[in-house]
Design an enzyme around this catalytic site. Structure first.
Site, mmCIF file in Angstrom:
data_model
loop_
_atom_site.group_PDB
_atom_site.id
_atom_site.type_symbol
_atom_site.label_atom_id
_atom_site.label_comp_id
_atom_site.label_asym_id
_atom_site.label_seq_id
_atom_site.Cartn_x
_atom_site.Cartn_y
_atom_site.Cartn_z
ATOM 1 N N GLY A 159 -13.604 -3.473 -0.081
ATOM 2 C CA GLY A 159 -14.949 -2.915 0.127
ATOM 3 C C GLY A 159 -15.271 -1.843 -0.893
ATOM 4 O O GLY A 159 -16.367 -1.814 -1.460
ATOM 5 N N GLY A 183 -9.142 -7.359 -1.187
ATOM 6 C CA GLY A 183 -9.428 -8.263 -0.071
ATOM 7 C C GLY A 183 -8.719 -9.596 -0.181
ATOM 8 O O GLY A 183 -7.536 -9.658 -0.522
ATOM 9 N N ARG A 216 0.829 -1.210 0.000
ATOM 10 C CA ARG A 216 0.000 0.000 0.000
ATOM 11 C C ARG A 216 0.863 1.260 0.000
ATOM 12 O O ARG A 216 0.440 2.290 -0.529
ATOM 13 C CB ARG A 216 -0.931 0.000 1.199
ATOM 14 N N LYS A 243 -19.866 -15.277 2.630
ATOM 15 C CA LYS A 243 -21.302 -15.046 2.780
ATOM 16 C C LYS A 243 -21.998 -14.483 1.547
ATOM 17 O O LYS A 243 -21.489 -13.573 0.908
ATOM 18 C CB LYS A 243 -21.526 -14.047 3.909
HETATM 19 P P1 AMP Z 1 -14.987 -12.929 2.321
HETATM 20 O O1 AMP Z 1 -14.374 -12.143 3.437
HETATM 21 O O2 AMP Z 1 -16.462 -12.953 2.336
HETATM 22 O O3 AMP Z 1 -14.411 -12.580 0.965
HETATM 23 O O4 AMP Z 1 -14.608 -14.444 2.601
HETATM 24 C C1 AMP Z 1 -13.278 -14.883 2.650
HETATM 25 C C2 AMP Z 1 -13.217 -16.012 3.616
HETATM 26 O O5 AMP Z 1 -14.121 -17.010 3.204
HETATM 27 C C3 AMP Z 1 -11.857 -16.660 3.671
HETATM 28 O O6 AMP Z 1 -11.304 -16.455 4.937
HETATM 29 C C4 AMP Z 1 -12.158 -18.140 3.413
HETATM 30 O O7 AMP Z 1 -11.463 -18.994 4.293
HETATM 31 C C5 AMP Z 1 -13.639 -18.232 3.688
HETATM 32 N N1 AMP Z 1 -14.247 -19.362 2.988
HETATM 33 C C6 AMP Z 1 -14.159 -19.674 1.682
HETATM 34 N N2 AMP Z 1 -14.804 -20.811 1.407
HETATM 35 C C7 AMP Z 1 -15.335 -21.249 2.567
HETATM 36 C C8 AMP Z 1 -16.111 -22.380 2.929
HETATM 37 N N3 AMP Z 1 -16.475 -23.308 2.033
HETATM 38 N N4 AMP Z 1 -16.457 -22.510 4.222
HETATM 39 C C9 AMP Z 1 -16.094 -21.577 5.132
HETATM 40 N N5 AMP Z 1 -15.378 -20.476 4.833
HETATM 41 C C10 AMP Z 1 -14.988 -20.313 3.579
#
Ligand code: AMP
Length: 395
Positions: free
Chosen positions: A375, A352, A35, A198
Site C-alpha cells: 500500500g 504485496g 520483515r 481491481k
Molecule cells: P490485488 O490484491 O489487487 O493486487 O490482487 C491480487 C489478487 O488478484 C490475487 O489474489 C489474484 O488471485 C487475484 N487475481 C488475479 N487475476 C485474477 C483474475 N483474472 N480473476 C480473479 N482474480 C484474479
C-alpha cells in the site's frame, strides 16, 4: 531528503524505533521472517553506536484490544536469535505502563527491548496525541523504519514525531531512494506492469504512471474491466461494471500521451474459479465465450509482455497477471517474473502479492528492489505524501 539515523548523533542515546514486524504467523510460529531481517541493519547500527534501543511494531488486527493471538513475544524470540543478543520483551496488555516505563528507564547502552503489539491500544490507529506522547516519553530520539505503515498516520508513525527528533532508518531510506529514482529519473524505456484484482484499487497509480512511464502493461482481474469498456464479452470474469468509464478514460489518456498501453490478447479461461476449476482453455481476449472465467494471460500475451520487458530500462511491477495462487493460473505471472529476471532493467517490485509471487518463484535475489510496503509503495507512486515520512526531519 529526510534525515536518517546517520545524520544525527545517536551515541549513547535512548532511541524508540518503529519497525514493521507484521509477520505472518501460524500456530504461534513465524512462517516468514523477511520483515524482521529487513529491520536488522538499522537495529544493528543503533546498537553498535551504543544506543539503548526500544523497538515497537503492530501485528495483525487485534482491533485495539489485547489479544494473545497477536502478541509480539515470538518476534522478540526471533530477534534475539537473529541479533545474537537478548531482546527484552516488555510484555504489557496496554503497551506502556509503569513497569514498561521503569524497564525503559533502566535500559543500558547496547541493550534492546521490544514493546507489545501497538494495536492492543485503540489509540494507536487513532493517532491519539496522549498515546503518542506516552511512547515518546520512553526515549530521546524517534526512528521510523516501518515503510509498510508509512502511509498511515498513527501514533507510532506520525504523532510521536511531535514530541521527539524524528529520523528514518535505513529501510525507509532505501525504499524512498529506489521508488523515488524509478519515478523521477527512470532508465528508459520505463515499463510499468500492473495486475491484481481491481481497477478501482489502481486508478490513481495508473494515472500517475501515465505521466512517467513509456509502457503500461495490464494483467490480472482488472483486465476484464478494460475489455468490457471496449464492448467485449467477459463471461463470468471479474469485472467492475461501475468503472467502465474510468477504464475508457485511462485508455484514451494513454493514447493522447503516447504511452504504450498493453492488455492481454489471449487469456486462459476456466469453468469455475481457482481451485474449483475443472475445464480450461485459451481464447482470444475479444472472443470470450459465455459461462467461462478469465484467470490468466495466455501464451501469445506472455510473449508480447516478455519482449516489452526485455527492452526495458526500468521495470516496476505490482500485482499478479492471474490467479497465481493456483498452479493452473500461475503461468502468466511466472512468465512476467522470468522476463524481469532475464532483462537487464532496474527492477522494482511494489510489495504485496507480486512480492509473494517473487518469493514463490524464488527470484527475490534477482530483483533490484522489492518494496516492503504494498500500500505504501503504491501511494508513494501515486504522488501522495506518506504521513510516516512527512513527519521526519528534512536534511
Ligand atoms: P490485488 O490484491 O489487487 O493486487 O490482487 C491480487 C489478487 O488478484 C490475487 O489474489 C489474484 O488471485 C487475484 N487475481 C488475479 N487475476 C485474477 C483474475 N483474472 N480473476 C480473479 N482474480 C484474479
Amino acid at each position: 531528503m529526510k534525515k536518517t539515523v546517520k545524520d544525527i548523533d545517536v551515541k549513547g542515546k535512548k532511541i524508540i524505533c518503529r519497525c514493521d514486524f507484521n509477520v505472518p504467523m501460524q500456530d504461534g510460529e513465524i512462517t516468514d521472517d523477511n520483515r524482521i531481517t529487513a529491520a536488522l541493519p538499522t537495529i544493528k547500527y543503533m546498537v553498535e553506536q551504543g544506543a539503548a534501543v526500544i523497538l515497537m511494531s503492530h501485528m495483525g488486527r487485534p482491533k485495539g484490544e489485547p489479544n494473545p493471538k497477536y502478541t509480539l513475544a515470538p518476534v522478540a524470540k526471533r530477534l534475539t536469535e537473529l541479533l545474537g543478543k537478548e531482546v527484552i520483551f516488555a510484555q504489557s496488555d496496554v503497551v506502556v505502563d509503569d513497569k514498561v516505563r521503569a524497564a525503559a528507564a533502566k535500559l543500558k547502552a547496547g541493550q534492546v527491548m521490544l514493546l507489545e503489539n501497538l494495536r492492543f491500544r485503540a489509540e494507536e490507529e487513532k493517532n491519539d496525541p496522549a498515546f503518542a506522547k506516552d511512547l515518546a516519553s520512553l526515549a530521546e530520539i524517534y526512528v521510523n523504519d516501518a515503510f509498510g505503515t508509512a502511509h498511515r498516520a498513527h501514533a507510532s508513525t506520525a504523532g510521536i514525531a511531535d514530541y521527539l527528533p524524528a529520523v528514518s532508518g535505513f529501510l525507509i531510506e532505501k525504499e524512498l531512494k529506489f521508488l523515488g529514482d524509478a519515478l523521477n529519473e527512470p532508465v528508459r524505456p520505463f515499463v510499468a506492469i500492473l495486475g491484481g484484482s481491481k481497477v478501482s484499487d489502481k486508478i490513481a497509480v495508473i494515472n500517475s504512471l501515465l505521466e512517467k512511464a513509456d509502457t503500461i502493461i495490464i494483467g490480472g482481474g482488472m483486465s476484464y474491466t478494460f475489455f468490457a469498456a471496449r464492448g467485449w464479452n467477459v463471461g463470468n470474469s471479474l469485472c467492475e461494471r461501475d468503472k467502465l468509464d474510468v477504464a475508457k478514460e485511462i485508455e484514451e489518456k494513454a493514447k493522447a500521451k503516447g504511452v504504450k498501453f498493453l492488455t492481454a490478447v489471449d487469456i486462459k479461461v476456466a469453468d469455475k474459479f481457482g481451485p474449483d476449476a475443472t475445464k480450461f482453455m485459451y481464447v482470444d481476449a475479444d472472443k470470450m465465450p459465455d459461462g467461462w472465467e478469465g484467470q490468466d494471460i495466455g501464451p501469445k500475451t506472455r510473449e508480447i509482455y516478455a519482449e516489452e520487458i526485455a527492452n526495458a530500462g526500468t521495470v516496476f511491477w505490482n500485482g499478479p497477471m492471474g490467479v497465481f495462487e493456483y498452479y493452473e493460473f500461475a503461468g502468466g505471472t511466472k512468465a512476467v517474473a522470468d522476463a524481469i529476471v532475464k532483462s537487464n532493467a532496474v527492477s522494482i517490485i511494489g510489495g504485496g502479492d507480486s512480492a509473494s509471487a517473487a518469493k514463490q518463484f524464488r527470484i527475490e535475489d534477482e530483483i533490484t528492489h522489492i518494496s516492503t510496503g504494498g500500500g505504501a509503495s503504491l501511494e508513494f507512486l501515486e504522488g501522495k505524501a506518506l504521513p510516516g515520512v512527512e513527519a521526519l526531519q528534512d536534511k
